[in-house]
Design a protein around this motif. Structure first.
Motif, short mmCIF file in Angstrom:
data_model
loop_
_atom_site.label_atom_id
_atom_site.label_comp_id
_atom_site.label_asym_id
_atom_site.label_seq_id
_atom_site.Cartn_x
_atom_site.Cartn_y
_atom_site.Cartn_z
N VAL A 156 161.59 63.81 16.18
CA VAL A 156 160.50 62.85 16.31
C VAL A 156 160.99 61.70 17.19
CG1 VAL A 156 158.87 61.35 15.11
CG2 VAL A 156 159.67 63.44 14.00
N MET A 204 164.50 63.30 12.11
CA MET A 204 163.94 62.60 10.95
C MET A 204 163.83 63.57 9.77
SD MET A 204 163.47 59.59 12.17
CE MET A 204 162.73 58.95 10.68
N ASN A 246 155.10 63.91 12.78
CA ASN A 246 155.17 62.98 13.91
C ASN A 246 154.52 61.63 13.60
OD1 ASN A 246 156.46 64.69 15.95
ND2 ASN A 246 154.63 65.95 15.70
N TRP A 252 155.20 58.65 13.64
CA TRP A 252 156.14 57.66 14.18
C TRP A 252 155.38 56.38 14.54
CZ3 TRP A 252 161.04 56.92 13.87
CH2 TRP A 252 161.72 56.08 14.76
N ASN A 258 155.28 53.79 16.70
CA ASN A 258 155.85 53.46 18.01
C ASN A 258 155.49 52.03 18.38
OD1 ASN A 258 157.24 53.87 20.39
ND2 ASN A 258 155.43 54.64 21.47
N TRP A 315 159.37 55.34 10.91
CA TRP A 315 158.52 56.47 10.50
C TRP A 315 157.79 56.09 9.23
CZ3 TRP A 315 156.85 59.74 6.87
CH2 TRP A 315 156.33 61.00 7.25
#
Length: 355
Positions: A296, A301, A324, A326, A328, A334
């Protein structure tokens, strides 16, 4: 756990710190010493509704909500809403730009195929963000967590909006809140770092959710975490893995594992019975093991875990609804919903930082 952490990096980014500021210690600087701020010590007597508001004198604070939701077709979603308060100095709120508070908001939605996250920043004292009581409201820009009820945690509205998603949820509970750790004193290390920490794990949420132009009517359990501290980590702690679990039996579990540069992680949690009674879980009672990883954002992860608490006859496995998930954002991490299978099926949320 709802240390949701990034606040200290925002402090440096928005608080006018010069380039000679010392390198931060621990994850996101949360291990930096904060001698000018109020320490967290055992024996505090909580007072409500006052403790739903901001706490002058402490450096770090957050109001944090996660929800595991389904629509009428059984599609699964996760929602996160967080407001962080970070004090530059241990002062009460002031009007205008003299105020010494930075506010940060995070919001996210997750499905099995999509994850969207957004953030907002604000300086205190100008009305762009804050928390008030009577009636209760926590806000940043047009993101709101608010109640008109005499008991704010009995009936709340939660909303956030960004270019790819929006949600409007109604949260209700008739159950008492839960003091985590030792009557709200939540220790984070063997050295004694700690936060004041309470939760409302018994919320039921309902409302609407929009993702990429598609609207859904959703409902499901939700969880509020409230924490405040001045130095919740040691300089040696690099991040954590935090779990909030809604079991189909009506029981709930909170666990966190504080990872360190050297030595074994600090591991503890709370078992919350269906009637709201709590029991602190010690390291010796918990077996928490990553089972599988996913790539990820260029990181490995651990998106599958096993958890065993033999004293409670709990033996479960967790896997992410969307590996996924995540965040960002300026400080990435996460966070997303998980399925629970095994002796106590259910659903919950997982947060992983510092990877």
């Amino acid at each position: 756990m709802r240390i949701n952490f990034v606040v200290l990096m925002v402090l440096l980014l928005l608080g006018g710190c010069d380039q000679s500021a010392p390198e931060q210690k621990g994850f996101a600087g949360m291990g930096d010493q904060a001698l000018a701020f109020t320490p967290v010590v055992p024996g505090r007597v909580f007072s409500f509704p006052a403790d739903h508001g901001a706490h002058d004198g402490f450096r770090i604070e957050w109001w944090y909500v996660t929800a595991n939701l389904k629509d009428q077709q059984g599609n699964e979603f996760g929602v996160q809403w967080t407001l962080f308060r970070s004090a530059l100095k241990p002062l009460a709120e002031q009007a205008g730009w003299a105020d010494q508070t930075i506010w940060l908001g995070h919001a996210a939605v997750t499905s099995s195929t999509v994850h969207h996250a957004a953030e907002r920043y604000a300086r205190g004292g100008v009305g762009q963000a804050g928390v008030r009581l009577a009636p209760f409201e926590a806000w940043i820009d047009d993101w709101r967590f608010a109640s008109q009820a005499q008991d704010p945690l009995s009936d709340l509205q939660l909303s956030a909006r960004d270019k790819d998603f929006a949600y409007q949820l109604h949260l209700t509970s008739s159950r008492p809140l839960v003091l985590q750790g030792d009557k709200g004193f939540s220790q984070k290390s063997e050295e004694g770092q700690a936060s004041y920490y309470y939760s409302q794990p018994f919320f039921q949420a309902s409302g609407t959710l929009q993702i990429d132009g598609q609207s859904y009517t959703v409902s499901g359990p939700a969880w509020l975490d409230r924490e405040w501290s001045s130095q919740p980590l040691t300089a040696n702690q690099t991040g954590w893995d935090w779990f909030s679990l809604h079991l189909d039996s009506g029981e709930h579990v909170m666990l966190y594992r504080m990872r360190q540069k050297d030595g074994a992680p600090y591991l503890t949690g709370t078992w919350i019975a269906a009637d709201g009674q709590t029991q602190t879980l010690r390291r010796s009672q918990i077996q928490l093991t990553p089972q599988d990883t996913a790539k990820v954002a260029g990181r490995a992860m651990p998106v599958k875990w096993s958890i065993s608490i033999p004293d409670k006859k709990l033996d479960i496995s967790l896997d992410a609804l969307n590996p996924n998930a995540w965040m960002n954002l300026r400080i990435p991490y996460w966070e997303g919903p998980v399925h629970i299978r095994g002796s106590h099926p259910g659903q919950g949320y997982l947060e992983m930082t510092g990877y």
